[in-house]
Design a protein around this motif. Structure first.
Motif, PDB file in Angstrom:
ATOM      1  N   ALA A 123     -49.685 -36.141  16.340  1.00 36.45           N
ATOM      2  CA  ALA A 123     -50.352 -36.153  15.481  1.00 36.45           C
ATOM      3  C   ALA A 123     -50.447 -37.521  14.728  1.00 36.45           C
ATOM      4  O   ALA A 123     -51.910 -37.999  14.276  1.00 36.45           O
ATOM      5  N   HIS A 124     -50.185 -38.566  15.139  1.00 38.22           N
ATOM      6  CA  HIS A 124     -50.559 -39.894  14.726  1.00 38.22           C
ATOM      7  C   HIS A 124     -52.233 -39.505  16.213  1.00 38.22           C
ATOM      8  O   HIS A 124     -52.976 -40.947  15.933  1.00 38.22           O
ATOM      9  N   ASN A 178     -54.507 -37.723  14.484  1.00 44.13           N
ATOM     10  CA  ASN A 178     -55.576 -37.447  13.105  1.00 44.13           C
ATOM     11  C   ASN A 178     -56.590 -38.274  12.718  1.00 44.13           C
ATOM     12  O   ASN A 178     -57.417 -38.611  11.888  1.00 44.13           O
ATOM     13  N   SER A 203     -55.938 -30.397  10.395  1.00 45.49           N
ATOM     14  CA  SER A 203     -55.090 -31.496   9.775  1.00 45.49           C
ATOM     15  C   SER A 203     -53.283 -30.957   9.452  1.00 45.49           C
ATOM     16  O   SER A 203     -52.612 -31.424   9.195  1.00 45.49           O
ATOM     17  N   VAL A 232     -51.057 -31.071  11.943  1.00 41.59           N
ATOM     18  CA  VAL A 232     -50.934 -32.179  12.385  1.00 41.59           C
ATOM     19  C   VAL A 232     -49.474 -32.775  11.134  1.00 41.59           C
ATOM     20  O   VAL A 232     -48.872 -33.652  11.907  1.00 41.59           O
ATOM     21  N   ASN A 233     -50.214 -32.117  10.200  1.00 39.90           N
ATOM     22  CA  ASN A 233     -49.171 -33.205   8.887  1.00 39.90           C
ATOM     23  C   ASN A 233     -47.477 -31.579   8.966  1.00 39.90           C
ATOM     24  O   ASN A 233     -46.409 -32.825   9.290  1.00 39.90           O
TER      25      ASN A 233
END
Length: 708
Positions: free
Chosen positions: A494-495, A498, A536, A539-540
């Motif tokens: 995710a990091h 992003n 996104s 990812v969140n």
């Protein structure tokens, strides 16, 4: 005159010869006797006869028979005959020749019987017409009548005299005593048996007291068991340290006799130690009769003199000797019964102990014989199979277990090794015919041969261990480990994702402003922006899934969280044709949790149910809360198509979804699982195809503090 002289000499020969013959018989009996008491008795009787008769024969009878005329000096020899009754009287008083009363009783009986027979014969003679001319045939008949009548008549007279003259009120006791002794062997209580014997003896023989001495268990001697007085009460002794060493194997003596228990002049006790003489004096028992059974002396029965101080007659002693044999038999039976009862109690105690061990073990245990018929079936296996013990014992294993498990039993039947089978499905109540609807458990099987201590096989032992909960815990541990690993991976991904997503979204928006008039390029850039936004969101979701930060927990009402969540989705449920039924228990204990995260849990579950029922044009969503002991349980049930059995084990895996494309990411139930675990609860799913799905969540309730 010469005839008279001849008859006098013949009478004198008969008189002297009779006395001498009696003395000779007494001398022979003396030499054959072993009992010291009897030898003393016979010695004084013999000496009295010879001391009185021999001087009379030598000084008077022999010269007179030889023809000498008696002189005054010869006539004085008659005085020696006085020694005969004197010696006999001394023997009677000194050495218990108290059976003289028996002799007199027998004499009375014979006298009366003779008189009665003579009377009968006389009546028969008087009844004849011609008494002076009796034919030989008549005389023979009269003699035969007298001979046949005498014995029955004597017995009848003996019985009547015993009942009404000699024994009176003791007669019934004497008659029933032997009958009581025969029945004594059926009594198993030794104390009650000996007490009954003592009471009967006191009442029958009119003795002062009786006592019983039993052999020690180690066989080293005897001990006083009980003693009864004239009233049938236990007799108290003033001397407790009794020396009973004189009670040994009887040998040739039929019984022990102590004439004077209070004085040390008795022939038997004269040479005994002082402690023994003190014991004999304290017990004050005249007769000690051994109770012998199969050559072993099991006890001694002690009897005192009569209440009047008289010795017992030979009939009484003979009665005691007969009784002692029955007493020995009763003691042996009572001891055998006591030993058998003790062994039976020990066996029962060991059996109960073994059964308690088997019942306390938290596994099912059964024992089957060589034909696979159940012989033992503990309570744990009753709960596992739903078959009670009384219905299982005696039946074959193939009749009690499902066919799949029975195949394992048959395959390993002839094998003498120990076998382990893991995670075998077992349905509850399968034997009753409703196994398809029974709950299924997973069990581990251990099958071992059942052998005796000699190594002979007599069956086999089957141990059934319910591992359903263990398997569920293992599954949860695997799931948790999987989620933990994927969570760490998701956080890193995710990091990393992003940043480029933010760059792509920014440049797409900038390009959209530059090509504002170009509709075709604007559509392309708009699609790029939407897909960037979707990426996104994914990812969140990954960040939320991997978030391990602490959460503030408060006491909250679970029903309130459910109502608020349902109200948020009310419009969507109506649009999808889903009818909501809420059965919320009131009052419901509070739980510790975070309202926002719990709302996310229920949102995921409600939305999944809505999506499932929208595929079948609506349905019913039923939400139920109940108190389950120290926990609060929430059940969410829908009427959708359900979840396939092979998907149930994977629904909590990240990125696993059965929805069509663009309808889910596969992270909703994974996040839900993590939040429930974070709250110390549990979640499980169940479903049957075509019958909908059900989710059960359980949270620990808050314990209320009790103030003193």
């Amino acid at each position: 005159i010469e005839m008279r002289w001849l008859l006098d000499r013949a009478w004198l020969v008969l008189y002297a010869g009779s006395y001498l013959a009696g003395g000779a018989i007494l001398h022979l009996s003396f030499r054959r006797a072993d009992d010291p008491i009897i030898r003393q008795q016979l010695k004084w009787l013999r000496n009295g006869v010879f001391a009185g008769v021999l001087p009379f024969v030598a000084l008077y009878a022999a010269p007179f028979v030889l023809g000498l005329v008696p002189t005054p000096a010869m006539r004085l020899s008659v005085l020696f005959l006085a020694l005969v009754p004197l010696a006999w009287a001394y023997s009677i008083l000194r050495y218990r020749l108290m059976d003289v009363d028996i002799i007199f009783q027998q004499g009375y009986v014979y006298l009366l019987a003779t008189i009665a027979v003579l009377g009968i014969v006389s009546l028969l003679v008087l009844s004849l017409a011609r008494r002076d001319e009796l034919s030989p045939t008549a005389v023979v008949l009269l003699v035969l009548v007298a001979g046949f009548v005498f014995e029955p008549l004597r017995n009848w007279i003996q019985q009547q005299l015993d009942r009404y003259v000699f024994y009176k009120d003791r007669y019934d006791y004497r008659v029933t005593l032997v009958g009581f002794a025969r029945e004594l062997s059926s009594e198993m209580d030794l104390d009650r048996s000996l007490r009954g014997v003592g009471e009967r003896l006191v009442n029958t023989l009119q003795v002062s007291h009786v006592a019983f001495f039993l052999a020690d268990e180690e066989g080293s001697g005897f001990h006083l068991h009980s003693t009864l007085d004239r009233e049938g009460h236990p007799r108290t002794l003033n001397f407790s340290a009794l020396d009973l060493s004189f009670l040994s194997t009887p040998g040739q003596r039929p019984y022990l006799f102590f004439e004077s228990t209070r004085r040390a002049i008795d022939v038997v006790s004269r040479e005994m130690p002082a402690s023994v003489r003190t014991t004999i004096a304290e017990l004050d028992l005249t007769y000690y009769l051994p109770c012998v059974f199969r050559g072993r002396t099991l006890a001694w029965m002690g009897v005192s003199r009569t209440a009047k101080g008289d010795f017992l007659s030979s009939d009484d002693v003979e009665l005691l000797q007969t009784l002692s044999g029955y007493v020995a038999m009763a003691i042996e039976n009572a001891r055998l019964y006591s030993s058998l009862a003790a062994k039976a109690e020990q066996v029962e105690r060991l059996k109960e102990f073994s059964e308690n061990i088997v019942e306390s073990i938290n596994v099912g245990i059964l024992a089957a014989d060589l034909e696979d018929r159940v012989e033992s079936w503990n309570s744990r296996i009753e709960r596992l199979t739903g078959v009670p013990r009384h219905a299982a014992v005696g039946r074959k294993l193939s009749d009690l277990f499902p066919a799949e498990m029975a195949l394992h039993f048959d395959r390993l039947r002839a094998d003498n090794k120990v076998h382990q089978l893991y995670k075998i499905p077992l349905r509850h109540n399968a034997v009753n015919g409703n196994g398809d609807s029974g709950r299924e458990t997973l069990v581990n099987l251990a099958i071992a041969p059942l052998v005796t201590k000699d190594g002979q096989r007599i069956g086999r032992l089957v141990i059934i261990d319910d591992v359903t909960e263990r398997d569920e815990l293992e599954r949860r541990l695997v799931q948790a480990d999987k989620l933990s690993s994927i969570g760490l991976l998701a956080a890193g991904v995710a990091h990393e994702v992003n940043t480029p997503l933010a760059v792509i979204s920014t440049y797409a928006q900038m390009l959209a402003k530059q090509v504002h008039g170009d509709e075709q390029k604007s559509k392309l850039l708009d699609k790029i922006a939407k897909q960037t936004f979707r990426a996104s969101e994914i990812v969140n979701s990954l960040l939320n899934f991997s978030r391990t930060s602490s959460t503030d927990f408060t006491d909250l009402e679970l029903n309130r969280v459910l109502r608020e969540t349902l109200s948020l989705l009310e419009h969507q449920f109506e649009k999808a044709g889903v009818r909501v039924e809420a059965d919320l228990a009131e009052p419901l204990p509070a739980i510790r949790g975070n309202a926002g995260k719990l709302q996310q849990v229920f949102l995921n579950l409600f939305l999944n149910a809505r999506d499932a029922m929208s595929d079948v044009s609506g349905g019913t969503l039923r939400v139920t809360t109940v108190v389950n002991g120290p926990s609060v349980q929430v059940e969410i049930r829908d009427t959708g198509p359900g979840i396939a059995r092979d998907h149930l084990d994977r629904i909590f895996d990240p990125f696993f979804t059965t929805k069509t494309a663009r309808k889910g990411t596969g992270l909703g139930l994974s996040v839900t699982y993590g939040i429930v675990e974070e709250h110390g609860g549990s979640i499980e799913a169940d479903s049957r195809p075509g019958e909908g799905a059900v989710f059960r969540l359980e949270f620990p309730a808050v314990r209320k503090t009790v103030h003193a």
